[in-house]
Scaffold this motif. Structure first.
Motif, mmCIF file in Angstrom:
data_model
loop_
_atom_site.group_PDB
_atom_site.id
_atom_site.type_symbol
_atom_site.label_atom_id
_atom_site.label_comp_id
_atom_site.label_asym_id
_atom_site.label_seq_id
_atom_site.Cartn_x
_atom_site.Cartn_y
_atom_site.Cartn_z
ATOM 1 N N LYS A 1 44.230 -16.298 32.863
ATOM 2 C CA LYS A 1 43.519 -17.051 34.091
ATOM 3 C C LYS A 1 43.109 -18.506 33.771
ATOM 4 O O LYS A 1 43.201 -19.502 34.495
ATOM 5 C CB LYS A 1 42.354 -16.141 34.455
ATOM 6 N N HIS A 2 42.821 -18.764 32.274
ATOM 7 C CA HIS A 2 42.548 -19.782 31.823
ATOM 8 C C HIS A 2 43.476 -20.469 31.065
ATOM 9 O O HIS A 2 42.897 -21.605 30.209
ATOM 10 C CB HIS A 2 41.233 -19.860 31.442
ATOM 11 N N SER A 3 44.779 -19.852 30.689
ATOM 12 C CA SER A 3 45.530 -20.634 29.606
ATOM 13 C C SER A 3 46.795 -20.403 29.970
ATOM 14 O O SER A 3 47.168 -19.356 31.123
ATOM 15 C CB SER A 3 45.256 -20.077 28.119
ATOM 16 N N LYS A 4 47.858 -20.811 29.251
ATOM 17 C CA LYS A 4 49.332 -20.359 29.494
ATOM 18 C C LYS A 4 49.958 -20.323 28.066
ATOM 19 O O LYS A 4 49.446 -21.039 27.072
ATOM 20 C CB LYS A 4 49.933 -21.369 30.309
ATOM 21 N N ILE A 5 51.007 -19.710 27.854
ATOM 22 C CA ILE A 5 51.896 -19.810 26.811
ATOM 23 C C ILE A 5 53.143 -20.786 26.993
ATOM 24 O O ILE A 5 53.951 -20.462 27.845
ATOM 25 C CB ILE A 5 52.231 -18.441 26.310
#
Length: 93
Positions: free
Chosen positions: A3-7
């Protein structure tokens, strides 16, 4: 975490939304803030980058691909048995 990050698939590093915003302010809109690789813009390019990491034995990339099979994302057909195989392989590394 999703929800608050990505890879970033180039180096399999997680970035929080704040770090993404800071990178954009520095002009890194189309590059990874960690490895400076150009970010892919289509599913085929994303899968190619993931496969490159898998070929190097990256457990995080193997796990990530398992998630994509489990949810049927990136143009992959939903395949739970394949996802379990990949998760098992990643856990064994």
């Amino acid at each position: 975490m999703d929800k608050h990050s990505k890879i970033n698939v180039c180096c399999m590093k997680s970035l929080c939304d704040g770090c993404i915003m800071a990178a954009e302010r520095r002009g890194l809109n189309d590059r990874c803030p960690f490895c400076r690789t150009a970010l892919p813009d289509d599913d085929a390019s994303i899968l190619a980058m993931i496969q490159k990491r898998i070929d190097k034995g990256d457990a995080e990339a193997i796990y990530f691909l398992g998630d994509k099979y489990f949810h049927g994302e990136l143009g992959l057909a939903k395949n739970v048995p394949r996802a379990i195989e990949l998760w098992t392989e990643a856990a064994e590394l």
